[in-house]
Write an enzyme that holds these catalytic residues in place. Sequence first.
Site, mmCIF file in Angstrom:
data_model
loop_
_atom_site.group_PDB
_atom_site.id
_atom_site.type_symbol
_atom_site.label_atom_id
_atom_site.label_comp_id
_atom_site.label_asym_id
_atom_site.label_seq_id
_atom_site.Cartn_x
_atom_site.Cartn_y
_atom_site.Cartn_z
ATOM 1 N N GLY A 21 0.821 -1.206 0.000
ATOM 2 C CA GLY A 21 0.000 0.000 0.000
ATOM 3 C C GLY A 21 0.857 1.258 0.000
ATOM 4 N N THR A 22 1.935 1.225 0.751
ATOM 5 C CA THR A 22 2.812 2.393 0.848
ATOM 6 C C THR A 22 3.394 2.746 -0.520
ATOM 7 O OG1 THR A 22 3.345 1.856 3.130
ATOM 8 C CG2 THR A 22 4.874 3.306 1.983
ATOM 9 N N THR A 79 10.360 -7.539 -12.024
ATOM 10 C CA THR A 79 9.681 -8.802 -12.295
ATOM 11 C C THR A 79 8.523 -8.995 -11.321
ATOM 12 O OG1 THR A 79 11.693 -9.762 -13.158
ATOM 13 C CG2 THR A 79 10.004 -11.307 -12.434
ATOM 14 N N GLY A 109 -2.664 -6.166 -0.249
ATOM 15 C CA GLY A 109 -3.137 -7.540 -0.166
ATOM 16 C C GLY A 109 -3.337 -8.045 1.247
ATOM 17 N N HIS A 110 -2.382 -7.731 2.121
ATOM 18 C CA HIS A 110 -2.407 -8.395 3.426
ATOM 19 C C HIS A 110 -3.500 -7.895 4.356
ATOM 20 C CE1 HIS A 110 -0.352 -5.532 6.264
ATOM 21 N NE2 HIS A 110 -0.097 -4.950 5.123
ATOM 22 N N ASN A 159 -7.571 3.911 9.564
ATOM 23 C CA ASN A 159 -7.117 2.621 10.082
ATOM 24 C C ASN A 159 -7.319 2.475 11.587
ATOM 25 O OD1 ASN A 159 -5.107 4.723 9.726
ATOM 26 N ND2 ASN A 159 -3.672 3.339 10.721
ATOM 27 N N GLN A 215 -7.758 0.260 4.057
ATOM 28 C CA GLN A 215 -8.663 -0.320 5.049
ATOM 29 C C GLN A 215 -10.072 -0.535 4.502
ATOM 30 O OE1 GLN A 215 -7.718 -1.576 7.786
ATOM 31 N NE2 GLN A 215 -5.701 -0.646 8.088
ATOM 32 N N CYS A 267 2.904 4.621 24.520
ATOM 33 C CA CYS A 267 3.898 3.579 24.751
ATOM 34 C C CYS A 267 3.925 2.536 23.648
ATOM 35 C CB CYS A 267 3.636 2.893 26.080
ATOM 36 S SG CYS A 267 4.036 3.961 27.451
#
Lengths: 394, 278
Positions: A76-77, A244, A207-208, A158, A186, A332
């Site tokens: 996505g980036t 490729t 995809g993920h 997100n 998202q 944190c």
Amino acid sequence: MTVLSEQVIYMDNNATTRIAPEALDAMMPYLTRFYGNPSSMHTFGGQVGRAINQAREEAANLIGADPSEIVFTSCGTESDSTAILSAIQTNPEKNHLVTTRVEHPAVKNLCDNLEIFTGRKYHVTRLPVASDGTLDLQRFKDSLTDDTAIASVMWANNETGVLFPVEEMARIARERGILFHTDAVQAVGKIPINLKETAIDFLSFSGHKLHAPKGIGVLYVRKGTPYIPFMNGGHQEHGRRGGTENAASIIGLGRACTLAAEMMTEENTRVRALRDKLEHGLLNTIPKSLLNGHPSQRLPNTANISFEYVEGEAILLHMNQVNICASSGSACTSGSLEPSHVLRAMGVPFTAAHGSIRFSLSIYNTEQEVDFVLATLPDIIAKLRALSPFWEDK
Amino acid sequence: MWEYTDKVQDHFINPRNVGEIENADGVGNVGSIACGDALRLTIRVDANQVITDAKFKTFGCASAIASSSMLTEMLKGMKLEDAKKLTNDDIAKALGGLPKEKMHCSVMGREALEAAIANYTGAILPMAQGEVVCECFGVTDLEIIRAIRENSLTSVEDITNFTKAGGGCGKCEDKLRALLAETVAGEAGHPPSVVKKKRMTSLEKIKKIEEVIEREIKPTLKKDGGDIQLVDVDGDFVTVSLRGACANCHSSRTTLKEYVEKKLREQVLESLVVEEDK
């Protein structure tokens, strides 16, 4: 320590998802027997090219696009960078970008760096959001100028799942002759999208996030949109992205897109109902808990809830003890010392921002899992509040 | 995912001495909800100046809770005199170490202890008298200088990890860099005297300048997205060009004088003057 997938309750699907078994099955031959290069002249390689083109059709169908408008990327980036950098290169006389304060770092940091590292040649308007995380259309309209090269607004946030009116925004941008990009990482696979009926020029997805493997992304480029590649190289992807092809992952992504289309109704009924049960259950049983984000203008799978006077990382680690996976917008966990930029942009008070937990479900979650979380979380919060110097005063 | 030691996890999951001592002899409150962590430490001190009991309440992440829990365990039965000497490093070591980004949790424990002891003795907290450098997290110069000295900090990132200073808006970074340079120079005494004794040849000088820039200055600037290139050395005049983020940074002049020049003077020659190639 190793924790296997069958032992966890995975409610962190906005971070990443499990690969659909069907997608993995579709991929396996291309990781083993069919290793040919899709660009080769021989049938052995060429058949891989055909499988890639089928995946291209599957990806196009999920978002109502033409297969020729699909460019496969690595994530996505990369898709975000490609779209935005292409737009500013094809509009060299323009020096303004419009985006929001709540974008994913893929867009946010790119825009920040474009300002800083070009000696402020570019300036960026970052639209604020309301306390429920929504954007104001009029404000968007007012932000566009004759110098605006591109507007980039995420389809769904997100962290909160809040949806933005990108279709309307794209129309407004089109009227002004301004390119429009949306980071839909998202949104794709979770809500129905039909790009043919919109004025969106670029759309990124990954995809993920929809049960395909990591390391594969898509950039939709509307036919006729001026385009300059980000990854230069061979003629792959019709010269729009050199390198490729990641054949197996592309094929897995294609299968996952078809599955997502088939599951769209389930996502918006069963998954939504599970999310609502979880959300209402937590808000009702845990005092001083509140929802971050608009209650209805939201993805069906996401619930971002703040538990006041406790800290998010501490909550997550207690959840981790019982193998529940989720995320937090607390300082944190973000690796910085301030809570997430999204919650800060919404003006969520510090008492709540530090104790925010994001639950994001998928079609693989069950009602038993939701019940388990509902049975477990109140004790965790109570235990941490007993430690908190601020709680007793309430 | 943070890599916490078993001890940290144990003290987080099963915190010891949770609560508040009623009518405590000393109470120390540090941090705030806005800062993301806060600790209230209460201690009981007997006639022999021994801490007989300690309890805590903490709002914060796992390492903040574990640091507080460990601190109370260490304090019980400790002489007040010894407790005064306890450092953040003692707490971190007792936990088997903390991730460097979490060292500020041990610093918070130590500060709460100091506050509780001051509350008991009626003394004024020395650290609070300093000048606030980081406004986001309310950290004073005295706290920062002490953290640099006691933990041999070498970068602004270190200071943020230990004190949180600079972790918010980042506006105080130049001040932090200056404090670091001053403190490090002060700690080292007069190291340049060794260098000064022997007259350097021009070649040695240039080599040495190059080396310090490559080894120390460049990596530090790069952390902030900046870069530096040595352009020329003419006598004592060193010309450099600042690149990357430094090139457009409002405070590049401060970086040049307070950091680059200071570093080169400390390590190469006290008479050096650094200027930017415009």
